[in-house]
Design a protein around this motif. Sequence first.
Motif, PDB file in Angstrom:
ATOM      1  N   TYR A  69      15.372   9.598 -53.176  1.00  0.00           N
ATOM      2  CA  TYR A  69      15.086  10.857 -53.859  1.00  0.00           C
ATOM      3  C   TYR A  69      16.383  11.496 -54.321  1.00  0.00           C
ATOM      4  CZ  TYR A  69      10.458  10.069 -52.062  1.00  0.00           C
ATOM      5  OH  TYR A  69       9.229   9.492 -51.815  1.00  0.00           O
ATOM      6  N   ALA A  70      16.297  12.225 -55.412  1.00  0.00           N
ATOM      7  CA  ALA A  70      17.504  12.780 -56.023  1.00  0.00           C
ATOM      8  C   ALA A  70      17.295  14.227 -56.437  1.00  0.00           C
ATOM      9  CB  ALA A  70      17.915  11.946 -57.236  1.00  0.00           C
ATOM     10  N   THR A  71      18.393  14.971 -56.420  1.00  0.00           N
ATOM     11  CA  THR A  71      18.435  16.312 -56.984  1.00  0.00           C
ATOM     12  C   THR A  71      19.644  16.375 -57.906  1.00  0.00           C
ATOM     13  OG1 THR A  71      17.441  17.297 -55.005  1.00  0.00           O
ATOM     14  CG2 THR A  71      18.573  18.782 -56.512  1.00  0.00           C
ATOM     15  N   LEU A  72      19.416  16.832 -59.132  1.00  0.00           N
ATOM     16  CA  LEU A  72      20.490  16.922 -60.117  1.00  0.00           C
ATOM     17  C   LEU A  72      20.874  18.384 -60.286  1.00  0.00           C
ATOM     18  CD1 LEU A  72      19.041  14.474 -62.807  1.00  0.00           C
ATOM     19  CD2 LEU A  72      20.316  13.950 -60.727  1.00  0.00           C
ATOM     20  N   TYR A  73      22.164  18.649 -60.232  1.00  0.00           N
ATOM     21  CA  TYR A  73      22.676  20.006 -60.371  1.00  0.00           C
ATOM     22  C   TYR A  73      23.567  20.071 -61.605  1.00  0.00           C
ATOM     23  CZ  TYR A  73      21.562  20.129 -55.346  1.00  0.00           C
ATOM     24  OH  TYR A  73      20.945  20.042 -54.111  1.00  0.00           O
ATOM     25  N   SER A  74      23.613  21.235 -62.193  1.00  0.00           N
ATOM     26  CA  SER A  74      24.550  21.435 -63.297  1.00  0.00           C
ATOM     27  C   SER A  74      25.304  22.730 -63.058  1.00  0.00           C
ATOM     28  CB  SER A  74      23.812  21.501 -64.637  1.00  0.00           C
ATOM     29  OG  SER A  74      22.915  22.587 -64.655  1.00  0.00           O
ATOM     30  N   SER A  75      26.571  22.668 -63.240  1.00  0.00           N
ATOM     31  CA  SER A  75      27.417  23.854 -63.185  1.00  0.00           C
ATOM     32  C   SER A  75      28.456  23.633 -64.263  1.00  0.00           C
ATOM     33  CB  SER A  75      28.067  24.010 -61.810  1.00  0.00           C
ATOM     34  OG  SER A  75      28.890  25.150 -61.764  1.00  0.00           O
ATOM     35  N   PHE A  76      28.078  23.955 -65.491  1.00  0.00           N
ATOM     36  CA  PHE A  76      28.836  23.574 -66.673  1.00  0.00           C
ATOM     37  C   PHE A  76      30.325  23.873 -66.487  1.00  0.00           C
ATOM     38  CE2 PHE A  76      30.633  24.153 -70.881  1.00  0.00           C
ATOM     39  CZ  PHE A  76      30.167  23.017 -71.518  1.00  0.00           C
ATOM     40  N   PRO A  77      31.202  22.889 -66.787  1.00  0.00           N
ATOM     41  CA  PRO A  77      30.894  21.604 -67.416  1.00  0.00           C
ATOM     42  C   PRO A  77      30.700  20.460 -66.418  1.00  0.00           C
ATOM     43  CG  PRO A  77      33.241  21.921 -67.397  1.00  0.00           C
ATOM     44  CD  PRO A  77      32.650  23.131 -66.711  1.00  0.00           C
ATOM     45  N   SER A  78      30.525  20.780 -65.129  1.00  0.00           N
ATOM     46  CA  SER A  78      30.416  19.732 -64.127  1.00  0.00           C
ATOM     47  C   SER A  78      28.974  19.291 -63.951  1.00  0.00           C
ATOM     48  CB  SER A  78      30.951  20.240 -62.786  1.00  0.00           C
ATOM     49  OG  SER A  78      30.737  19.310 -61.771  1.00  0.00           O
ATOM     50  N   LEU A  79      28.800  18.057 -63.519  1.00  0.00           N
ATOM     51  CA  LEU A  79      27.486  17.535 -63.168  1.00  0.00           C
ATOM     52  C   LEU A  79      27.562  17.003 -61.740  1.00  0.00           C
ATOM     53  CD1 LEU A  79      26.618  15.570 -66.428  1.00  0.00           C
ATOM     54  CD2 LEU A  79      25.688  17.772 -65.708  1.00  0.00           C
ATOM     55  N   PHE A  80      26.687  17.504 -60.894  1.00  0.00           N
ATOM     56  CA  PHE A  80      26.710  17.184 -59.470  1.00  0.00           C
ATOM     57  C   PHE A  80      25.370  16.556 -59.110  1.00  0.00           C
ATOM     58  CE2 PHE A  80      26.547  17.882 -54.956  1.00  0.00           C
ATOM     59  CZ  PHE A  80      27.860  17.945 -54.505  1.00  0.00           C
ATOM     60  N   THR A  81      25.386  15.384 -58.468  1.00  0.00           N
ATOM     61  CA  THR A  81      24.156  14.663 -58.154  1.00  0.00           C
ATOM     62  C   THR A  81      24.113  14.325 -56.672  1.00  0.00           C
ATOM     63  OG1 THR A  81      24.117  13.653 -60.354  1.00  0.00           O
ATOM     64  CG2 THR A  81      22.783  12.604 -58.656  1.00  0.00           C
ATOM     65  N   PHE A  82      22.980  14.625 -56.039  1.00  0.00           N
ATOM     66  CA  PHE A  82      22.749  14.211 -54.662  1.00  0.00           C
ATOM     67  C   PHE A  82      21.582  13.237 -54.621  1.00  0.00           C
ATOM     68  CE2 PHE A  82      20.299  14.567 -50.710  1.00  0.00           C
ATOM     69  CZ  PHE A  82      21.240  14.066 -49.826  1.00  0.00           C
ATOM     70  N   VAL A  83      21.767  12.128 -53.881  1.00  0.00           N
ATOM     71  CA  VAL A  83      20.752  11.080 -53.842  1.00  0.00           C
ATOM     72  C   VAL A  83      20.578  10.578 -52.412  1.00  0.00           C
ATOM     73  CG1 VAL A  83      20.152   8.756 -54.647  1.00  0.00           C
ATOM     74  CG2 VAL A  83      21.316  10.334 -56.187  1.00  0.00           C
ATOM     75  N   THR A  84      19.326  10.399 -51.991  1.00  0.00           N
ATOM     76  CA  THR A  84      19.068   9.668 -50.753  1.00  0.00           C
ATOM     77  C   THR A  84      18.704   8.232 -51.103  1.00  0.00           C
ATOM     78  OG1 THR A  84      16.692  10.154 -50.633  1.00  0.00           O
ATOM     79  CG2 THR A  84      18.197  11.746 -49.623  1.00  0.00           C
TER      80      THR A  84
END
Length: 470
Positions: free
Chosen positions: A426-441
């Motif tokens: 499972y994944a959650t995608l985050y955005s904090s422009f201009p960065s892209l942060f991804t968490f995945v199990t």
Amino acid sequence: MKLRALCGPPLCLFLCLLFQSGLSQTVVKSLPGLPGDLPFHLETGYIGAGELDDVQLFYYFVESGRSPRDDPLVLWLTGGPGCSALSGLIYEIGPFTFNYEKSSRFRPALKLNDYSWTKVANIIFLDQPVGTGFSYANNWESYNIDDNISVAESYEFLRKWLKLHPQFLSNPLYIAGDSYSGVIVPRVALEVDKGNEVGLEPKMNLEGYVLGNPLTSYDSDLNSRVPFAHLKGLISNELYESAKTDCNSEYINVNESNADCVDDLKVVNLCVENIRTANILEPNCVPQSPKSTVSDRWDPTLINRDPSPLLLPTERASRVWCREYNYLYSYIWASDRAVQDALHIREGTVEKWVRCNETLSYTSNVLVVIDIHKELIKRGFRALIYSGDHDMVFPYVGTLAWIDTLNLTISEDWHAWFVDGQVAGYATLYSSFPSLFTFVTVKGAGHTAPEYKPKECFALISRWFDYLYI
């Protein structure tokens, strides 16, 4: 005298300086246990770091099998602290692994890894800090290290390596690692960017960082073991609710005067003491530390212990299979003089190769790196954080807890991701422009994920490097 006869003074001076600085790179054409010539480009070598280059850091470099000129360049830092880069290479993401079916105790056999990350990236596997793997120092003082020194020497290594390999300067650069390297990788990434800011050469094309099952905050990560044990059905709901109330959700550094909390945690420990923390689904074969597995600080011996006292399953057929049996082959293979000659290890520099050096003179003096993540996000770097969802060393629930403190905007909430039509995690995608942060199990994986689910982790990293949807 022969050297002086073969070259003039300028060349002799250059060669002397080269030798003193510890620079040494060799292309490895073949390896014992793997028939024929290597079907991939492998370079090994040493690069000096620290005062007078007293520290000699050993590395393995594997070029991408797809497009070395275009694919990312990754500096991979295995955790521990003190676990060899060879462990990450051979058990997790490197181009070869052991062929267990054809191996014996005295003759380990190798095979190619179909899910090596080197199929899509150029990877430097670094034996760090000094005292790890084949890295060594020329004096005893240099073996006394801490988190700050480890970061500084890893950064120094990377600068020197890129000066020697300028053809990779334009490749997207990622700093990556797992487990204890969670406290090292973000700081090395920040040092790279700060170095770029002040004009240090060479300028590096840093794009982000990757962390697997990372240690990030001692208190948060270790505290999460109790709620994780509850989520996985290792402790009862009644016990969890009692401990949650009596301990006020704080399960480490407990005040001994809080008798109710202490009693609850004793029962928790009884419930989990025979569980393999690296993957709660697998047999627990190496005895646990006599210390508490819940309330104490990070104890690397829980997952990194030398398995050499164990016998191979072929010699004790009545024994249940243990993952530690797999680790035995690395001790046998890496200690073979023929292997060390093939890797161009400097003779006499390492008394005994061990997968994870538990005698390392190392001080853990950085307890939290959450602010480093915040700073890297502010600076616009990509980040991938992945966790095996059956890891009780640094449970994914603790990772999610510190990610929540980053106050990122969720661009796509918790959702399944797939490999071959099956849920891989499972994944959650985050955005904090201009960065892209991804968490995945990674479903069913332990500590660390690629060792347990190589196919799924290869699909994950391939998509992420190529900016594809997860």
